[in-house]
Every structure is written in structure tokens, then in C-alpha cells.
Design a protein around this motif. Structure first.
Motif, PDB file in Angstrom:
ATOM      1  N   ALA A  77       0.829  -1.207   0.000  1.00 24.04           N
ATOM      2  CA  ALA A  77       0.000   0.000   0.000  1.00 24.04           C
ATOM      3  C   ALA A  77       0.864   1.257   0.000  1.00 24.04           C
ATOM      4  O   ALA A  77       0.571   2.240  -0.684  1.00 24.04           O
ATOM      5  N   ALA A  78       1.961   1.225   0.763  1.00 23.33           N
ATOM      6  CA  ALA A  78       2.813   2.410   0.897  1.00 23.33           C
ATOM      7  C   ALA A  78       3.617   2.702  -0.367  1.00 23.33           C
ATOM      8  O   ALA A  78       4.051   3.831  -0.581  1.00 23.33           O
ATOM      9  N   ASP A  79       3.817   1.689  -1.218  1.00 24.70           N
ATOM     10  CA  ASP A  79       4.605   1.874  -2.435  1.00 24.70           C
ATOM     11  C   ASP A  79       3.795   2.506  -3.562  1.00 24.70           C
ATOM     12  O   ASP A  79       4.335   2.770  -4.643  1.00 24.70           O
ATOM     13  N   ALA A  80       2.498   2.716  -3.327  1.00 22.97           N
ATOM     14  CA  ALA A  80       1.657   3.304  -4.366  1.00 22.97           C
ATOM     15  C   ALA A  80       2.072   4.746  -4.647  1.00 22.97           C
ATOM     16  O   ALA A  80       2.616   5.429  -3.782  1.00 22.97           O
ATOM     17  N   THR A  81       1.840   5.186  -5.877  1.00 22.36           N
ATOM     18  CA  THR A  81       2.149   6.563  -6.274  1.00 22.36           C
ATOM     19  C   THR A  81       0.892   7.207  -6.856  1.00 22.36           C
ATOM     20  O   THR A  81       0.271   6.629  -7.738  1.00 22.36           O
ATOM     21  N   PRO A  82       0.502   8.389  -6.359  1.00 22.09           N
ATOM     22  CA  PRO A  82       1.122   9.146  -5.272  1.00 22.09           C
ATOM     23  C   PRO A  82       0.925   8.455  -3.927  1.00 22.09           C
ATOM     24  O   PRO A  82       0.091   7.553  -3.805  1.00 22.09           O
ATOM     25  N   VAL A  83       1.676   8.888  -2.934  1.00 25.95           N
ATOM     26  CA  VAL A  83       1.587   8.281  -1.610  1.00 25.95           C
ATOM     27  C   VAL A  83       0.167   8.444  -1.066  1.00 25.95           C
ATOM     28  O   VAL A  83      -0.343   9.563  -1.002  1.00 25.95           O
ATOM     29  N   PRO A  84      -0.501   7.347  -0.713  1.00 28.14           N
ATOM     30  CA  PRO A  84      -1.878   7.462  -0.219  1.00 28.14           C
ATOM     31  C   PRO A  84      -1.926   8.096   1.169  1.00 28.14           C
ATOM     32  O   PRO A  84      -1.013   7.925   1.974  1.00 28.14           O
ATOM     33  N   THR A  85      -2.990   8.828   1.427  1.00 29.45           N
ATOM     34  CA  THR A  85      -3.190   9.416   2.747  1.00 29.45           C
ATOM     35  C   THR A  85      -3.500   8.314   3.754  1.00 29.45           C
ATOM     36  O   THR A  85      -3.854   7.192   3.365  1.00 29.45           O
ATOM     37  N   PRO A  86      -3.365   8.577   5.064  1.00 28.43           N
ATOM     38  CA  PRO A  86      -3.530   7.519   6.067  1.00 28.43           C
ATOM     39  C   PRO A  86      -4.861   6.764   5.993  1.00 28.43           C
ATOM     40  O   PRO A  86      -4.888   5.551   6.209  1.00 28.43           O
ATOM     41  N   ASP A  87      -5.968   7.455   5.699  1.00 25.83           N
ATOM     42  CA  ASP A  87      -7.254   6.768   5.626  1.00 25.83           C
ATOM     43  C   ASP A  87      -7.258   5.712   4.529  1.00 25.83           C
ATOM     44  O   ASP A  87      -7.707   4.575   4.734  1.00 25.83           O
ATOM     45  N   LEU A 190     -13.542   2.925   9.722  1.00 28.24           N
ATOM     46  CA  LEU A 190     -12.203   3.431  10.045  1.00 28.24           C
ATOM     47  C   LEU A 190     -11.773   4.488   9.034  1.00 28.24           C
ATOM     48  O   LEU A 190     -11.267   5.549   9.410  1.00 28.24           O
ATOM     49  N   GLU A 191     -11.966   4.196   7.760  1.00 27.20           N
ATOM     50  CA  GLU A 191     -11.582   5.153   6.718  1.00 27.20           C
ATOM     51  C   GLU A 191     -12.326   6.478   6.884  1.00 27.20           C
ATOM     52  O   GLU A 191     -11.725   7.551   6.819  1.00 27.20           O
ATOM     53  N   ASN A 192     -13.640   6.394   7.086  1.00 26.47           N
ATOM     54  CA  ASN A 192     -14.438   7.611   7.231  1.00 26.47           C
ATOM     55  C   ASN A 192     -14.048   8.397   8.482  1.00 26.47           C
ATOM     56  O   ASN A 192     -13.994   9.628   8.472  1.00 26.47           O
ATOM     57  N   GLY A 193     -13.791   7.676   9.586  1.00 24.17           N
ATOM     58  CA  GLY A 193     -13.400   8.339  10.821  1.00 24.17           C
ATOM     59  C   GLY A 193     -12.071   9.056  10.681  1.00 24.17           C
ATOM     60  O   GLY A 193     -11.914  10.205  11.123  1.00 24.17           O
ATOM     61  N   LEU A 194     -11.106   8.385  10.064  1.00 24.06           N
ATOM     62  CA  LEU A 194      -9.803   9.023   9.847  1.00 24.06           C
ATOM     63  C   LEU A 194      -9.939  10.226   8.926  1.00 24.06           C
ATOM     64  O   LEU A 194      -9.317  11.273   9.151  1.00 24.06           O
ATOM     65  N   MET A 198      -8.849  13.972   9.840  1.00 25.15           N
ATOM     66  CA  MET A 198      -7.895  14.679   8.991  1.00 25.15           C
ATOM     67  C   MET A 198      -8.448  16.020   8.506  1.00 25.15           C
ATOM     68  O   MET A 198      -7.684  16.917   8.151  1.00 25.15           O
ATOM     69  N   SER A 199      -9.779  16.163   8.511  1.00 18.49           N
ATOM     70  CA  SER A 199     -10.380  17.403   8.013  1.00 18.49           C
ATOM     71  C   SER A 199     -10.553  18.456   9.103  1.00 18.49           C
ATOM     72  O   SER A 199     -10.945  19.594   8.811  1.00 18.49           O
ATOM     73  N   MET A 200     -10.298  18.079  10.362  1.00 12.67           N
ATOM     74  CA  MET A 200     -10.488  19.024  11.449  1.00 12.67           C
ATOM     75  C   MET A 200      -9.486  20.170  11.386  1.00 12.67           C
ATOM     76  O   MET A 200      -8.343  19.981  10.970  1.00 12.67           O
ATOM     77  N   ARG A 201      -9.919  21.331  11.817  1.00  5.67           N
ATOM     78  CA  ARG A 201      -9.048  22.494  11.859  1.00  5.67           C
ATOM     79  C   ARG A 201      -9.079  23.082  13.257  1.00  5.67           C
ATOM     80  O   ARG A 201     -10.150  23.184  13.873  1.00  5.67           O
ATOM     81  N   LEU A 202      -7.924  23.463  13.777  1.00  5.38           N
ATOM     82  CA  LEU A 202      -7.869  24.083  15.080  1.00  5.38           C
ATOM     83  C   LEU A 202      -8.452  25.500  14.999  1.00  5.38           C
ATOM     84  O   LEU A 202      -8.199  26.229  14.019  1.00  5.38           O
TER      85      LEU A 202
END
Length: 206
Positions: A77-87, A190-194, A198-202
Motif C-alpha cells: 500500500a505504501a509503495d503506491a504513487t502518489p503516496v496514499p493518505t492515512p485513511d 475506520l476510513e471515514n473516521g480518519l 484529517m479534516s479538522m481544523r484548530l
């Protein structure tokens, strides 16, 4: 006497490991006896002992496959291009992991088996070293991904790569634990929660 092909030997070893994994997932490593394993596999003691000297060797072999499966799924999964986001990355890893461990279903039992492997590392030094190596490998890979996220501008500069790596590994472990305990946990949750995190802003401080 005709020589037994390597393909036959590999298939028989696979049959034994798959049967032992089902037995251990159902009964637990310590409650299951070798007789239970033999009954599950449907082979004679001599046929099984040709490959594994006892239950401890079976447990180690199953653990090696579990650790190897997680590593392979992550690196693919990590070798994919572009690098996938954590979700996306964690979703791919967990889907592949459970598809390989339980291609016909039984995800809860497979997750439970992983939990048993983790628990077994507390008493088995060989498994403990194996776990340490696997986790160090994945922490390093996650840290490199964090660097790539930072370079692309999607990760803040003040977030340590190691911190992100350990947090995301804990997220994957937590999902596996929930799957073992409750069974109906969906990777999409899990994907939706992450994605939401990831979309939260301080809030801006006035």
C-alpha cells in the motif's frame, strides 16, 4: 518409490497451517491440543509431525505468517504513487490482511487469532523478538511516509514523524481488537473516521 514434489509438500504444509489456525482461532492456543489440531487437519500424527514437531512450532509458523502478512500489506500500500493518505493506506492494509487470512469470511476469528499471537509474545521470547522486528520495520516505514506527507505540505512541520507512525499503528491495532471483540466492524468506518479527523481544523486564537 516416486519422489514427492515440492508443490505437494508445500500444499500439505499449507493444509496443516490452515487447519491449525482454524483450531487455534476457535479454541485458543493453550486450550487446543495437538489431537484437536490433527482432527481439524484430517491427517495422521506422523503426517503432521513431518512438518512441525509440536504445537509451539505451529504457533510460531502462524505468527510468522501473521507478521509477514501485515508487513507485506503495508509495504504494498505504501509503495503506491502518489503516496496514499492515512485513511486510504490503512484501509488497503486491513482489507488485504483480512482477505488473505480469511478469504471465505471469518474475519472475527482471524482477528482473534492475531490478538492471541500478540498475547503469546509476552511469554515466548522468540515471538517477542519477531514482533519487535516487525513493529520496528513498520514504524520506520510510517516515519518515512510522514516525511513524504510533510514534504508535500499536507502534514504540519511540528508533528514528529515517529509520533504519527505510532499513532497510526495504534489505530490499526485498535481496529483489529474491535474486530476480534465485536466482529461487525467495517473498514469503511475506520476510513471515514480518519478522513473526518484529517479534516479538522484548530480554531484560531484571538
Amino acid at each position: 518409490m516416486a519422489r514427492v514434489s515440492q508443490e505437494h509438500l508445500d500444499a500439505r504444509r499449507r493444509q496443516i497451517l490452515d487447519g491449525a489456525a482454524r483450531c487455534f482461532a476457535r479454541n485458543g492456543f493453550h486450550a487446543a491440543s495437538m489431537q484437536d489440531v490433527l482432527s481439524e487437519v484430517g491427517l495422521s500424527a506422523g503426517a503432521v509431525y513431518r512438518y512441525f514437531r509440536g504445537k509451539d512450532e505451529l504457533i510460531v509458523a502462524i505468527a510468522e505468517e501473521a507478521f509477514g502478512g501485515v508487513r507485506a500489506a503495508f509495504h504494498e500500500a505504501a509503495d503506491a504513487t502518489p503516496v496514499p493518505t492515512p485513511d486510504i493506506l490503512l484501509g488497503r492494509v486491513l482489507r488485504r490482511l483480512f482477505e488473505e487470512l480469511a478469504p471465505g469470511g471469518g474475519g472475527q476469528a482471524s482477528a482473534g487469532l492475531i490478538i492471541q499471537v500478540w498475547t503469546e509474545t509476552l511469554r515466548n521470547e522468540r515471538l517477542g523478538r519477531m514482533l519487535d522486528g516487525a513493529f520496528a520495520d513498520m514504524r520506520g516505514a510510517w516515519a518515512r511516509l510522514a516525511d513524504a506527507y510533510r514534504d508535500s505540505g499536507i502534514l504540519r512541520a511540528d508533528v514528529a514523524s515517529e509520533d504519527l507512525a505510532q499513532t497510526l499503528m495504534a489505530t490499526a491495532q485498535g481496529f483489529i481488537a474491535q474486530k476480534a471483540l465485536f466482529g461487525d466492524v467495517d473498514v469503511r468506518v475506520l476510513e471515514n473516521g480518519l478522513r473526518g479527523l484529517m479534516s479538522m481544523r484548530l480554531p484560531e486564537v484571538s
